[in-house]
Structure formats: C-alpha cells, structure tokens
Write a protein that holds these residues in place. Structure first.
Motif, PDB file in Angstrom:
ATOM      1  N   GLY A   1       8.879 -12.546 -18.614  1.00 24.76           N
ATOM      2  CA  GLY A   1       8.301 -11.239 -18.304  1.00 24.76           C
ATOM      3  C   GLY A   1       7.073 -10.876 -19.098  1.00 24.76           C
ATOM      4  N   VAL A   2       6.391 -11.868 -19.653  1.00 29.61           N
ATOM      5  CA  VAL A   2       5.182 -11.614 -20.431  1.00 29.61           C
ATOM      6  C   VAL A   2       3.958 -11.838 -19.554  1.00 29.61           C
ATOM      7  CG1 VAL A   2       3.820 -12.329 -22.435  1.00 29.61           C
ATOM      8  CG2 VAL A   2       6.320 -12.350 -22.557  1.00 29.61           C
ATOM      9  N   ASP A   3       3.098 -10.852 -19.494  1.00 27.46           N
ATOM     10  CA  ASP A   3       1.831 -10.961 -18.776  1.00 27.46           C
ATOM     11  C   ASP A   3       0.774 -11.401 -19.793  1.00 27.46           C
ATOM     12  OD1 ASP A   3      -0.597 -10.627 -17.473  1.00 27.46           O
ATOM     13  OD2 ASP A   3       0.023  -8.765 -16.477  1.00 27.46           O
ATOM     14  N   LEU A   4       0.511 -12.704 -19.835  1.00 31.11           N
ATOM     15  CA  LEU A   4      -0.418 -13.246 -20.832  1.00 31.11           C
ATOM     16  C   LEU A   4      -1.837 -12.720 -20.649  1.00 31.11           C
ATOM     17  CD1 LEU A   4       0.827 -16.947 -20.952  1.00 31.11           C
ATOM     18  CD2 LEU A   4       1.204 -15.161 -22.661  1.00 31.11           C
ATOM     19  N   VAL A   5      -2.268 -12.562 -19.410  1.00 33.21           N
ATOM     20  CA  VAL A   5      -3.622 -12.055 -19.151  1.00 33.21           C
ATOM     21  C   VAL A   5      -3.758 -10.639 -19.700  1.00 33.21           C
ATOM     22  CG1 VAL A   5      -5.288 -11.440 -17.364  1.00 33.21           C
ATOM     23  CG2 VAL A   5      -3.997 -13.561 -17.172  1.00 33.21           C
ATOM     24  N   ALA A   6      -2.781  -9.791 -19.421  1.00 31.69           N
ATOM     25  CA  ALA A   6      -2.815  -8.420 -19.932  1.00 31.69           C
ATOM     26  C   ALA A   6      -2.775  -8.412 -21.460  1.00 31.69           C
ATOM     27  CB  ALA A   6      -1.660  -7.605 -19.369  1.00 31.69           C
ATOM     28  N   ALA A   7      -1.968  -9.301 -22.041  1.00 28.19           N
ATOM     29  CA  ALA A   7      -1.872  -9.372 -23.500  1.00 28.19           C
ATOM     30  C   ALA A   7      -3.214  -9.762 -24.118  1.00 28.19           C
ATOM     31  CB  ALA A   7      -0.782 -10.352 -23.913  1.00 28.19           C
ATOM     32  N   ILE A   8      -3.944 -10.645 -23.467  1.00 26.98           N
ATOM     33  CA  ILE A   8      -5.274 -11.035 -23.944  1.00 26.98           C
ATOM     34  C   ILE A   8      -6.239  -9.864 -23.789  1.00 26.98           C
ATOM     35  CG2 ILE A   8      -7.269 -12.516 -23.455  1.00 26.98           C
ATOM     36  CD1 ILE A   8      -5.160 -14.718 -22.679  1.00 26.98           C
ATOM     37  N   GLN A   9      -6.230  -9.250 -22.630  1.00 25.39           N
ATOM     38  CA  GLN A   9      -7.143  -8.138 -22.351  1.00 25.39           C
ATOM     39  C   GLN A   9      -6.899  -6.952 -23.279  1.00 25.39           C
ATOM     40  OE1 GLN A   9      -6.470  -7.569 -18.134  1.00 25.39           O
ATOM     41  NE2 GLN A   9      -8.080  -9.022 -17.588  1.00 25.39           N
ATOM     42  N   ASP A  10      -5.634  -6.704 -23.611  1.00 27.53           N
ATOM     43  CA  ASP A  10      -5.281  -5.589 -24.490  1.00 27.53           C
ATOM     44  C   ASP A  10      -5.461  -5.908 -25.974  1.00 27.53           C
ATOM     45  OD1 ASP A  10      -4.502  -4.361 -22.153  1.00 27.53           O
ATOM     46  OD2 ASP A  10      -2.353  -4.499 -22.555  1.00 27.53           O
ATOM     47  N   GLY A  11      -5.801  -7.156 -26.283  1.00 28.30           N
ATOM     48  CA  GLY A  11      -5.993  -7.546 -27.671  1.00 28.30           C
ATOM     49  C   GLY A  11      -4.703  -7.860 -28.409  1.00 28.30           C
ATOM     50  N   ARG A  12      -3.593  -8.016 -27.664  1.00 27.00           N
ATOM     51  CA  ARG A  12      -2.314  -8.358 -28.290  1.00 27.00           C
ATOM     52  C   ARG A  12      -2.155  -9.855 -28.478  1.00 27.00           C
ATOM     53  NH1 ARG A  12       1.469  -7.107 -24.463  1.00 27.00           N
ATOM     54  NH2 ARG A  12      -0.127  -6.600 -22.951  1.00 27.00           N
ATOM     55  N   LEU A  13      -2.950 -10.640 -27.755  1.00 25.47           N
ATOM     56  CA  LEU A  13      -2.882 -12.097 -27.834  1.00 25.47           C
ATOM     57  C   LEU A  13      -4.292 -12.643 -28.009  1.00 25.47           C
ATOM     58  CD1 LEU A  13      -1.218 -14.732 -27.590  1.00 25.47           C
ATOM     59  CD2 LEU A  13      -1.585 -14.624 -25.125  1.00 25.47           C
ATOM     60  N   HIS A  14      -4.475 -13.378 -29.094  1.00 24.61           N
ATOM     61  CA  HIS A  14      -5.777 -13.975 -29.404  1.00 24.61           C
ATOM     62  C   HIS A  14      -5.690 -15.495 -29.264  1.00 24.61           C
ATOM     63  CE1 HIS A  14      -7.062 -10.080 -30.929  1.00 24.61           C
ATOM     64  NE2 HIS A  14      -5.856  -9.995 -31.469  1.00 24.61           N
ATOM     65  N   ASP A  15      -6.827 -16.132 -29.212  1.00 26.69           N
ATOM     66  CA  ASP A  15      -6.874 -17.591 -29.045  1.00 26.69           C
ATOM     67  C   ASP A  15      -6.012 -18.306 -30.090  1.00 26.69           C
ATOM     68  OD1 ASP A  15      -8.617 -17.273 -26.925  1.00 26.69           O
ATOM     69  OD2 ASP A  15     -10.407 -17.774 -28.074  1.00 26.69           O
ATOM     70  N   GLN A  16      -6.123 -17.885 -31.339  1.00 26.18           N
ATOM     71  CA  GLN A  16      -5.360 -18.525 -32.415  1.00 26.18           C
ATOM     72  C   GLN A  16      -3.860 -18.339 -32.197  1.00 26.18           C
ATOM     73  OE1 GLN A  16      -6.497 -20.577 -34.784  1.00 26.18           O
ATOM     74  NE2 GLN A  16      -4.402 -20.931 -35.425  1.00 26.18           N
ATOM     75  N   ASP A  17      -3.458 -17.150 -31.729  1.00 23.45           N
ATOM     76  CA  ASP A  17      -2.038 -16.899 -31.440  1.00 23.45           C
ATOM     77  C   ASP A  17      -1.530 -17.857 -30.359  1.00 23.45           C
ATOM     78  OD1 ASP A  17      -2.075 -14.644 -33.150  1.00 23.45           O
ATOM     79  OD2 ASP A  17      -2.720 -13.354 -31.494  1.00 23.45           O
ATOM     80  N   TRP A  18      -2.342 -18.020 -29.315  1.00 25.79           N
ATOM     81  CA  TRP A  18      -1.923 -18.900 -28.215  1.00 25.79           C
ATOM     82  C   TRP A  18      -1.864 -20.349 -28.683  1.00 25.79           C
ATOM     83  CZ3 TRP A  18       1.018 -18.907 -24.365  1.00 25.79           C
ATOM     84  CH2 TRP A  18       0.989 -19.933 -23.419  1.00 25.79           C
ATOM     85  N   ALA A  19      -2.837 -20.765 -29.492  1.00 26.83           N
ATOM     86  CA  ALA A  19      -2.832 -22.136 -30.025  1.00 26.83           C
ATOM     87  C   ALA A  19      -1.568 -22.370 -30.856  1.00 26.83           C
ATOM     88  CB  ALA A  19      -4.078 -22.379 -30.871  1.00 26.83           C
ATOM     89  N   GLU A  20      -1.177 -21.386 -31.661  1.00 29.20           N
ATOM     90  CA  GLU A  20       0.034 -21.511 -32.469  1.00 29.20           C
ATOM     91  C   GLU A  20       1.283 -21.534 -31.582  1.00 29.20           C
ATOM     92  OE1 GLU A  20      -0.272 -18.269 -35.239  1.00 29.20           O
ATOM     93  OE2 GLU A  20      -1.943 -19.212 -36.289  1.00 29.20           O
TER      94      GLU A  20
END
Length: 85
Positions: free
Chosen positions: A23-42
């Motif tokens: 139930g996680v919307d990754l696109v929204a999380a990126i757009q909202d600043g909750r998910l950054h490139d480094q977070d996704w890489a980790e």
C-alpha cells in the motif's frame, strides 16, 4: 561469513512490488519528499541482502492485491510503513 548481495535488478523489482502490495505509493512519497534517492538505494540494498528472496517472490504471487503491510520477513517492512500517508 556475510551473504553475498543478490542481483540489483531483481531486488529493485521485488522491493518495488512489495511496496506497492503493502500500500505504499512510491511516486507520491518521492513527490512529497518522504522518499529520496539515497533512501531508495538503501531499500534495494537491504532487499539484496535478504535471505528471504525466494519466499518473497512466492508471497508476492499469493498476494496480488494490496495488503495492510509487508510481512515481518521483509527487511523493508518497517520502512515501508513510514512511507504510508
């Protein structure tokens, strides 16, 4: 001895599918600043180091629809919970 990391592409897609199923919307999380490139890489790296990859694939096949959260076996389950709105 440390377990060798799994294939990057395979685990990228596993992590992406697990997030969506949980139930996680990754696109929204990126757009909202909750998910950054480094977070996704980790996130992908944690997935690559997980010994449950085969079980994960089977679990994802059984849970095609969205569920409340990722299973406890998922190394990213807690992180995915933090990304929910």
């Amino acid at each position: 001895m440390t377990k060798p990391l799994g294939d990057t592409v395979t685990h990228y897609w596993l992590a992406k599918r697990m997030a969506k199923t949980a139930g996680v919307d990754l696109v929204a999380a990126i757009q909202d600043g909750r998910l950054h490139d480094q977070d996704w890489a980790e996130t992908v790296t944690r997935c690559r180091g997980c010994g449950w990859a085969e079980g994960c694939q089977k679990w994802l096949l059984k849970h095609q629809d969205s569920v409340d959260k990722a299973p406890i076996s998922c190394k990213n389950a807690d992180f995915f919970e933090t990304l929910k709105v």
